[in-house]
Design a protein around this motif. Sequence first.
Motif, short mmCIF file in Angstrom:
data_model
loop_
_atom_site.label_atom_id
_atom_site.label_comp_id
_atom_site.label_asym_id
_atom_site.label_seq_id
_atom_site.Cartn_x
_atom_site.Cartn_y
_atom_site.Cartn_z
N LYS A 270 0.84 -1.21 0.00
CA LYS A 270 0.00 0.00 0.00
C LYS A 270 0.88 1.25 0.00
CE LYS A 270 -3.50 2.47 2.72
NZ LYS A 270 -2.68 3.64 3.04
N VAL A 271 1.83 1.31 0.92
CA VAL A 271 2.73 2.47 1.00
C VAL A 271 3.51 2.63 -0.30
CG1 VAL A 271 4.72 3.44 2.21
CG2 VAL A 271 2.89 2.33 3.51
N PHE A 272 3.99 1.53 -0.83
CA PHE A 272 4.80 1.55 -2.06
C PHE A 272 3.99 2.02 -3.26
CE2 PHE A 272 6.11 -1.10 -5.78
CZ PHE A 272 7.30 -0.45 -6.07
N LEU A 273 2.83 1.39 -3.49
CA LEU A 273 2.06 1.67 -4.70
C LEU A 273 1.37 3.03 -4.67
CD1 LEU A 273 0.52 -1.86 -5.36
CD2 LEU A 273 2.34 -0.74 -6.65
N GLU A 274 1.12 3.56 -3.49
CA GLU A 274 0.53 4.90 -3.39
C GLU A 274 1.43 5.96 -4.02
OE1 GLU A 274 -2.32 5.19 0.55
OE2 GLU A 274 -0.14 5.25 0.83
N LYS A 275 2.74 5.69 -4.03
CA LYS A 275 3.70 6.71 -4.45
C LYS A 275 4.23 6.48 -5.86
CE LYS A 275 5.20 7.65 0.28
NZ LYS A 275 6.35 7.72 1.23
N ILE A 276 3.66 5.53 -6.59
CA ILE A 276 4.06 5.29 -7.98
C ILE A 276 3.10 6.06 -8.89
CG2 ILE A 276 4.49 3.59 -9.77
CD1 ILE A 276 6.39 3.27 -7.46
N PRO A 281 6.65 4.27 -16.46
CA PRO A 281 6.93 3.69 -17.77
C PRO A 281 7.30 2.21 -17.76
CG PRO A 281 8.85 4.87 -16.99
CD PRO A 281 7.78 5.05 -15.93
N ALA A 282 6.71 1.44 -16.84
CA ALA A 282 7.02 0.00 -16.78
C ALA A 282 5.89 -0.72 -16.07
CB ALA A 282 8.33 -0.23 -16.03
N PRO A 283 5.66 -1.98 -16.40
CA PRO A 283 4.75 -2.79 -15.57
C PRO A 283 5.45 -3.20 -14.28
CG PRO A 283 5.66 -4.12 -17.34
CD PRO A 283 6.19 -2.74 -17.55
N ILE A 434 11.39 4.00 -0.76
CA ILE A 434 11.64 3.07 -1.85
C ILE A 434 11.01 3.56 -3.16
CG2 ILE A 434 11.15 0.75 -2.73
CD1 ILE A 434 11.43 -0.28 0.14
N ALA A 435 9.72 3.89 -3.13
CA ALA A 435 9.03 4.26 -4.37
C ALA A 435 9.67 5.47 -5.06
CB ALA A 435 7.54 4.51 -4.11
N PRO A 436 9.95 6.58 -4.34
CA PRO A 436 10.57 7.71 -5.02
C PRO A 436 11.90 7.36 -5.66
CG PRO A 436 9.71 8.40 -2.90
CD PRO A 436 9.61 6.91 -2.93
N ARG A 437 12.73 6.56 -4.97
CA ARG A 437 14.03 6.21 -5.52
C ARG A 437 13.88 5.26 -6.72
NH1 ARG A 437 19.13 5.98 -3.09
NH2 ARG A 437 18.31 7.55 -1.65
N GLN A 440 12.81 7.21 -9.74
CA GLN A 440 13.98 7.91 -10.27
C GLN A 440 14.86 6.96 -11.09
OE1 GLN A 440 16.69 9.30 -7.24
NE2 GLN A 440 17.41 11.00 -8.49
N ALA A 441 15.05 5.74 -10.59
CA ALA A 441 15.90 4.78 -11.29
C ALA A 441 15.28 4.33 -12.61
CB ALA A 441 16.15 3.56 -10.40
N VAL A 442 13.97 4.14 -12.61
CA VAL A 442 13.29 3.65 -13.81
C VAL A 442 13.15 4.75 -14.85
CG1 VAL A 442 11.13 2.70 -14.72
CG2 VAL A 442 12.08 1.83 -12.58
#
Length: 443
Positions: A270-276, A281-283, A434-437, A440-442
């Motif tokens: 939940k925490v991760f996907l809220e911030k994507i 640009p990827a599945p 995790i999500a913000p970084r 950025q990487a993707v």
Amino acid sequence: MKPYKVLVVDDSAFMRKIISDLIENDADFQVTATAKNGREAIEKINELRPDLVTMDVEMPEMNGLEALKIIMASDPLPVIMLSGINEEGMKETILALEWGAFDFIRKPSITNSQDIMGVGESLREQMKEAMMAREQREARASAFKLPDIPPVEVAPPTVPRVMPGKPKVEPKASLKNEVTKKPRVKQLLDHTDPKRAAKPLIPTPPSLSEKSNARSRVENNATPPKPLPKPKVEVSSDAPANPQVRKYGSNDLQKLVAVGCSTGGPRALKVFLEKIPADFPAPIVIVQHMPPNFTKSLAQRLNTFSPLEVIEAEQGMILQKGTAYIAPGGYHLQVVPSSRGQYAVVLTKEEARNGHRPSVDVLFESLLPLTSLERHLLLMTGMGSDGARMMKSLYDSGVTSTFAESEETCVVYGMPRSAVELQCVQHVLPLQEIAPRLVQAVK
């Protein structure tokens, strides 16, 4: 060592007996009391101070979800939910995990002795992990405590004499005694301290006339790679499939994110996907250790929070940017090249790996030959080491980036720790970062 004290909560006297017997098959645990509903459970928690609670989801008067909210808002302790397999029970179990339950098991079939024994093994394993996780948090918190520093004694300043005929000199203001305070150590996802205060841990629940019966409800809602040998997998003929939802998008898919998690995963996801962001640009392909049917409720719940479309993966789905796919419980999920340079979902019923089906290692292994893709891997909270070995293989072969959740935010620091120990993680981050970084990487 004294056995850990357990409170068993279930509206069925027969089920209370079964669960109590399963727990006491391990000498490290002792059932000190039982309760028939959430209201009685809260009273007994205040009175007996148990180390751990097993909580039925569906009960009269006050159900497990309502009781869990009160427990977690007051003085949290590890709670393992017991869930039925009906739709409402599964939805409420997902909510319970989101609101702080340590984990859940499905209720055993009382007519199947093998099923009862299997549930007992799972329950005892979860209980041990819960106690171990609590002790590790307490040890970590103690290590960060600073010693008390006594107040600094400052001598009063000397007041100069005023000489006749000279202007009066004002004395300097005396310094106030400054006391260095101990910092308050924040314990993320903390459970209870065994040495609790004598005051009631949990407020007494309101009377039935004041209690709201409202329940939260889940809203339902590139260049083609070189020819590869046909994967040596036997596709399950009964794998869930719905041709109407299969999409055939652009053939320029160049990036893929693969995620693995277990205990504590629903809350972390939940925490991760809220911030994507929606234009990601990827599945994102996700393996969360969970029994059949529960993964569909999980996907529906996560879909209400995430800017992405979150769905339970189905046989033959073509992977799309901006979509998260959750492996269905009971099936391994693999990513394989499809026609026109696309990539598709393959579901199989192969034997469990690392004790799990779906397995993170199976997902990660399927990415090894997909060298034309930028592959980004993430392991979050969970028991065991599933996913670590194949993350190491991908890392050694030149995968784009690898991430792991740090110990400070994990409910159980098992899967990420295994990957860190194999020295194949480039970014070890607390959950919120995790999500913000990754974005950025993707991007």
